[in-house]
Design a protein around this motif. Structure first.
Motif, PDB file in Angstrom:
ATOM      1  N   ASN A 115      15.421 -12.217   4.877  1.00 53.27           N
ATOM      2  CA  ASN A 115      15.858 -10.895   5.323  1.00 53.27           C
ATOM      3  C   ASN A 115      16.072  -9.948   4.153  1.00 53.27           C
ATOM      4  N   GLY A 116      16.498 -10.494   3.020  1.00 49.23           N
ATOM      5  CA  GLY A 116      16.626  -9.683   1.815  1.00 49.23           C
ATOM      6  C   GLY A 116      15.281  -9.178   1.325  1.00 49.23           C
ATOM      7  N   LEU A 117      14.249 -10.020   1.407  1.00 45.26           N
ATOM      8  CA  LEU A 117      12.905  -9.597   1.018  1.00 45.26           C
ATOM      9  C   LEU A 117      12.386  -8.510   1.949  1.00 45.26           C
ATOM     10  N   LEU A 118      12.700  -8.629   3.237  1.00 45.30           N
ATOM     11  CA  LEU A 118      12.311  -7.570   4.178  1.00 45.30           C
ATOM     12  C   LEU A 118      13.011  -6.263   3.822  1.00 45.30           C
ATOM     13  N   ASP A 119      14.296  -6.351   3.493  1.00 48.09           N
ATOM     14  CA  ASP A 119      15.035  -5.144   3.096  1.00 48.09           C
ATOM     15  C   ASP A 119      14.454  -4.527   1.834  1.00 48.09           C
ATOM     16  N   LEU A 120      13.858  -5.375   0.994  1.00 44.97           N
ATOM     17  CA  LEU A 120      13.256  -4.899  -0.250  1.00 44.97           C
ATOM     18  C   LEU A 120      11.900  -4.234  -0.006  1.00 44.97           C
ATOM     19  N   GLY A 121      11.399  -4.384   1.207  1.00 46.91           N
ATOM     20  CA  GLY A 121      10.132  -3.740   1.549  1.00 46.91           C
ATOM     21  C   GLY A 121       8.917  -4.627   1.493  1.00 46.91           C
ATOM     22  N   VAL A 122       9.116  -5.951   1.427  1.00 47.88           N
ATOM     23  CA  VAL A 122       7.980  -6.873   1.427  1.00 47.88           C
ATOM     24  C   VAL A 122       7.447  -6.980   2.852  1.00 47.88           C
ATOM     25  N   ASN A 123       6.173  -6.744   3.022  1.00 52.00           N
ATOM     26  CA  ASN A 123       5.567  -6.713   4.354  1.00 52.00           C
ATOM     27  C   ASN A 123       4.778  -7.989   4.647  1.00 52.00           C
ATOM     28  N   LYS A 124       4.607  -8.251   5.924  1.00 47.74           N
ATOM     29  CA  LYS A 124       3.783  -9.373   6.352  1.00 47.74           C
ATOM     30  C   LYS A 124       2.374  -9.223   5.784  1.00 47.74           C
ATOM     31  N   GLY A 125       1.865 -10.305   5.228  1.00 44.70           N
ATOM     32  CA  GLY A 125       0.513 -10.285   4.671  1.00 44.70           C
ATOM     33  C   GLY A 125       0.459  -9.971   3.186  1.00 44.70           C
ATOM     34  N   GLU A 126       1.564  -9.447   2.622  1.00 45.83           N
ATOM     35  CA  GLU A 126       1.561  -9.157   1.192  1.00 45.83           C
ATOM     36  C   GLU A 126       1.739 -10.454   0.405  1.00 45.83           C
ATOM     37  N   LYS A 127       1.219 -10.459  -0.815  1.00 46.55           N
ATOM     38  CA  LYS A 127       1.212 -11.661  -1.640  1.00 46.55           C
ATOM     39  C   LYS A 127       2.443 -11.693  -2.547  1.00 46.55           C
TER      40      LYS A 127
END
Length: 507
Positions: free
Chosen positions: A41-53
């Motif tokens: 959830n922290g990575l999502l808050d950081l803006g990491v999107n599905k499919g990104e490496k």
């Protein structure tokens, strides 16, 4: 079913069961899943999107496993990296994989930062420990208070990870796998080995390796097993933890087995809890296997002969078959994998005839990432052409006799000769160069350079090693250097390495 929801289910089924031990930290399944969700959830808050490496440059630790599963839960594509890479090698993988974020140990922060400065696509560097470079973030700083499952739908066709292996041009190739393929490998391992929830694994080979990562770690989490993770290879610590935790599953590369048998105090420990030994990543002689069988007092050994592109899957030799066929790669493929040895015309070879080992199944890689030409030459009519040359005996058991791709395996690490040749050919005093593997009692093979010097030049070996260290990981640096007046080549200019190996062997 995939590795994401099976972890969540195991956390619900037995939240108090111990999942991971690393040094002085431990996690139950409930605690492990919770910290994975917080990081995800922290990575999502950081803006990491599905499919990104997201690249991982880390030694074995609890945070390697946490980072891997956190990325998987948000649909990010994980790029595990060899932590021994030098800047040039790391730059290539980070750039070729389209990585946008790197999670690393602090030991590698400066190297990764240098890559970030030259690769605009990398938005953020996250370190396991407190970062030493301004702008970078620690995992602790990323952890969300939200412990719920991320609201990202994960499908079987969603890509999961890219595992880099060596390529025909000398540049690494990224074998791409989706969630279903990795799940299939886990199911295949469970079916072949009979893994269950009472399993206790010890992880000593690097987790960026396909074997330790998929055959062992994700398969263990799949069945709800227990995992002891070691950062470094240390025979004393390994023997201690086998006895302390009553480990049941043990995987190691041949060099590790050799060093453990050479450990002076090995007889002081009780290792009788291990009911399943496996080895792979490099050939293991019949003599060495028999030494292991004698010391560990069991025939419960599995030989695993496969490759990263296979999931990893391939041929295996069962414990019962070790009694009569030790030294062979095996006859059958692991569950969900078909195996053939074929001639250049595609027809299966007869007993005694050398051919190429090919694999087929639902565990095979999707493709080489962004390398359609290499993918097409390796995946043909549903079969994975491994480049390994094998010969069958009268009973169908396969022995690997050579590697057509000239891969050198030293201490379980793959070294592709062309990559080393490309680096050394740029040396101003070298006129011609060939890299081959030569036998070594400890490492299996050592990287050997056969060099033709330019007229009037005399190469200083100390300077040559310094040159190599600047451009190559330590395990790729030639340990032997030989000088010749010329190298054997055919009429088209191609190196005849088989001839060179025989020449070196006879000297």
């Amino acid at each position: 079913m995939n590795i994401v929801n099976i972890l969540a289910q195991n956390a619900v089924r037995h939240p108090e069961k111990m999942a991971v031990v690393y040094e002085d930290r431990s996690y139950t399944y409930g605690e492990f899943n919770e910290i994975v969700n917080r990081f995800a959830n922290g990575l999502l808050d950081l803006g990491v999107n599905k499919g990104e490496k997201v690249a991982l440059m880390m030694k074995n630790s609890d945070f390697f496993a946490i980072s891997y599963y956190a990325c998987a839960k948000i649909g990010a594509v994980i790029v595990p990296m060899n932590f021994r890479l030098v800047e040039r090698e790391a730059n290539y993988i980070l750039n070729q994989s389209d990585s946008v974020l790197v999670i690393c140990d602090q030991d590698y922060e400066e190297l990764i930062q240098a890559s970030k400065n030259g690769i605009p696509a990398i938005r953020q560097v996250i370190t396991v420990e407190t970062p030493s470079i301004e702008g970078n973030l620690s995992i602790e700083a990323i952890l969300s208070k939200d412990t719920s499952e991320p609201s990202i739908e994960i499908n079987g066709t969603d890509d999961l990870h890219i595992l880099y292996t060596s390529g025909t041009t000398g540049d690494p190739k990224g074998a791409l796998f989706d969630h279903q393929r990795v799940t299939n490998v886990n199911v295949g391992m469970i079916g072949t080995f009979g893994y269950n929830a009472q399993e206790k694994f010890i992880h000593i080979a690097p987790l960026y390796h396909a074997a330790q990562l998929v055959i062992c770690l994700t398969s263990s989490f799949f069945v709800g097993g227990f995992n002891v993770i070691h950062r470094e290879f240390n025979p004393a610590a390994i023997f201690r933890d086998i006895e302390k935790y009553k480990i049941t599953n043990f995987f190691a590369v041949p060099t590790m087995y050799k060093l453990m048998l050479e450990y002076a105090d090995k007889d002081q420990y009780d290792v009788s809890s291990i009911n399943r030994f496996s080895y792979g990543a490099a050939p293991m002689s019949a003599e060495q296997v028999n030494q292991c069988i004698k010391f560990f007092k069991t025939h419960n050994f599995y030989s695993l002969c496969g490759l990263t592109e296979g999931g990893p899957t391939g041929v295996f030799l069962s414990p019962e078959e070790h009694k009569t066929k030790v030294g062979s790669a095996g006859k059958d493929g692991l569950l969900l994998t078909e195996v053939k040895v074929v001639a250049p015309n595609g027809l299966e070879t007869k007993a005694g005839e050398v051919g190429e080992l090919i694999l087929k199944g639902s565990t095979i890689m999707k493709e080489y990432y962004k390398k359609p030409k290499e993918t097409a030459s390796t995946l043909r009519d549903g079969w994975l052409y491994t480049g390994d040359l094998g010969v069958k005996d009268d009973e169908g058991y396969i022995s690997i006799v050579d590697r057509s791709k000239d891969m050198i395996i030293s201490g379980g690490e793959n070294v592709y000769s062309v990559e080393v040749e490309n680096v050394l050919s740029a040396h101003p005093q070298i006129a011609d160069i060939a890299i081959i593997g030569t036998p070594d009692p400890q490492w299996g093979e050592v990287v050997t350079a056969v060099i033709v010097q330019k007229n009037g030049e005399t190469i200083d070996l100390v300077e040559l090693e310094a040159y190599c260290r600047k451009n190559l990981s330590g395990y790729k640096i030639p340990r032997k250097v030989l000088f010749e007046n010329e190298l054997p080549r055919n009429t088209s200019g191609k190196l005849m390495k088989f001839q060179l190996r025989e020449t070196v062997k006879s000297n």
